[in-house]
Enzyme design. Sequence first.
Site, mmCIF file in Angstrom:
data_model
loop_
_atom_site.group_PDB
_atom_site.id
_atom_site.type_symbol
_atom_site.label_atom_id
_atom_site.label_comp_id
_atom_site.label_asym_id
_atom_site.label_seq_id
_atom_site.Cartn_x
_atom_site.Cartn_y
_atom_site.Cartn_z
ATOM 1 N N ASP A 64 0.864 -1.187 0.000
ATOM 2 C CA ASP A 64 0.000 0.000 0.000
ATOM 3 C C ASP A 64 0.895 1.230 0.000
ATOM 4 O O ASP A 64 1.907 1.256 0.718
ATOM 5 C CB ASP A 64 -0.926 0.023 1.222
ATOM 6 C CG ASP A 64 -2.171 0.864 0.987
ATOM 7 O OD1 ASP A 64 -2.029 2.080 0.699
ATOM 8 O OD2 ASP A 64 -3.287 0.329 1.089
ATOM 9 N N ASN A 72 -11.071 6.920 6.343
ATOM 10 C CA ASN A 72 -10.814 5.481 6.170
ATOM 11 C C ASN A 72 -11.396 4.650 7.308
ATOM 12 O O ASN A 72 -11.718 3.469 7.120
ATOM 13 C CB ASN A 72 -9.315 5.185 6.123
ATOM 14 C CG ASN A 72 -8.592 5.806 4.955
ATOM 15 O OD1 ASN A 72 -7.404 6.115 5.064
ATOM 16 N ND2 ASN A 72 -9.245 5.995 3.818
ATOM 17 N N LEU A 73 -11.521 5.235 8.483
ATOM 18 C CA LEU A 73 -11.764 4.455 9.693
ATOM 19 C C LEU A 73 -13.162 3.853 9.746
ATOM 20 O O LEU A 73 -13.411 2.937 10.543
ATOM 21 C CB LEU A 73 -11.512 5.318 10.937
ATOM 22 C CG LEU A 73 -10.107 5.943 11.023
ATOM 23 C CD1 LEU A 73 -9.940 6.666 12.345
ATOM 24 C CD2 LEU A 73 -9.015 4.900 10.850
ATOM 25 N N GLN A 74 -14.062 4.321 8.910
ATOM 26 C CA GLN A 74 -15.428 3.775 8.866
ATOM 27 C C GLN A 74 -15.452 2.341 8.360
ATOM 28 O O GLN A 74 -16.393 1.594 8.602
ATOM 29 C CB GLN A 74 -16.281 4.713 7.988
ATOM 30 C CG GLN A 74 -17.577 4.174 7.456
ATOM 31 C CD GLN A 74 -17.475 3.809 5.980
ATOM 32 O OE1 GLN A 74 -16.384 3.735 5.411
ATOM 33 N NE2 GLN A 74 -18.626 3.587 5.360
ATOM 34 N N LYS A 88 -0.096 3.325 5.766
ATOM 35 C CA LYS A 88 -0.980 2.192 6.038
ATOM 36 C C LYS A 88 -0.200 0.909 6.273
ATOM 37 O O LYS A 88 -0.613 0.073 7.093
ATOM 38 C CB LYS A 88 -1.986 2.012 4.901
ATOM 39 C CG LYS A 88 -3.070 3.079 4.870
ATOM 40 C CD LYS A 88 -4.120 2.792 3.809
ATOM 41 C CE LYS A 88 -5.196 3.866 3.825
ATOM 42 N NZ LYS A 88 -6.230 3.631 2.788
ATOM 43 N N ASP A 132 -8.157 -1.012 -5.114
ATOM 44 C CA ASP A 132 -9.368 -0.251 -5.410
ATOM 45 C C ASP A 132 -9.349 0.384 -6.793
ATOM 46 O O ASP A 132 -10.066 1.346 -7.046
ATOM 47 C CB ASP A 132 -9.565 0.841 -4.353
ATOM 48 C CG ASP A 132 -8.404 1.838 -4.310
ATOM 49 O OD1 ASP A 132 -7.430 1.659 -5.087
ATOM 50 O OD2 ASP A 132 -8.464 2.780 -3.505
ATOM 51 N N CYS A 197 -15.261 4.952 -4.108
ATOM 52 C CA CYS A 197 -16.095 4.964 -2.902
ATOM 53 C C CYS A 197 -16.183 6.372 -2.318
ATOM 54 O O CYS A 197 -17.157 6.704 -1.639
ATOM 55 C CB CYS A 197 -15.567 3.974 -1.874
ATOM 56 S SG CYS A 197 -13.946 4.361 -1.192
#
Length: 255
Positions: A64, A72-74, A88, A132, A197
């Site tokens: 990464d 991002n934390l969701q 990351k 992604d 996203c």
Amino acid sequence: MADARLSELELERYARHIVLPEVGGPGQQKLKRARVLVVGAGGLGAPVLLYLAAAGVGTLGIVDDDTVSLSNLQRQVIHDTASVGKAKVESAGETVGRINPHVTVEPHAMRLDVSNVDGVVASYDLVIDGSDNFDTRYVLADACAAARKPLVSGAVGRFDGSLTVLMPWEHDGKGRRNPTYRDLYPEAPPPGMVPSCAVAGVVGALTGVIGTLQAMEAIKLITGSGEPLVGRLLLYDALGARFDTIRYSAPKDAA
């Protein structure tokens, strides 16, 4: 070959695996010897890394090139609020170490492309695609096919996801070559057709469903248990709470 003997602490840690006839001591030793490359430490890579670390995969490579952001934390549950701003690969590696000190982490702070993918893939037994973007997916799939490395490929949309396993150097029961990623997706969609996203949104728990299934396929491949999703595409509709599986194949004239 790496030493796969299990210590007393490891025997206790993996006791619920070892009592499974499909895994047992030999399967747990296979997991300990395994070298798995996880591409992407985001929504899909997070549950993959968590479960493979807990399962006792001996070496986890993490690819990464991004840093952790608050948004991002969701869904990227391997990172926490204190990780915001960290690379990351660093954040994910620290979490893996807290889960299981018997796992070795090999960080690759880079974006895979045609210039570096072959060298990275070469040293691993199995690859999991949690990327992604389509460029990485095609580059990675081509490299894994050329190197004869099993590839567990997953993807998510807003409320849906998909999963398959690619081993195109092998043949099915009818003597036909197993399909490639390009047999399933001959061309990438035009730029902008599939929104990110960040634009379209995604439910965090959805990435957990697909990423956990990717980890399960990896464990099956490593231990030799069950039937991997080769030539089958698993589809998940979160809103309808429905799983479907479709079969796909290589062209009839594929050798």
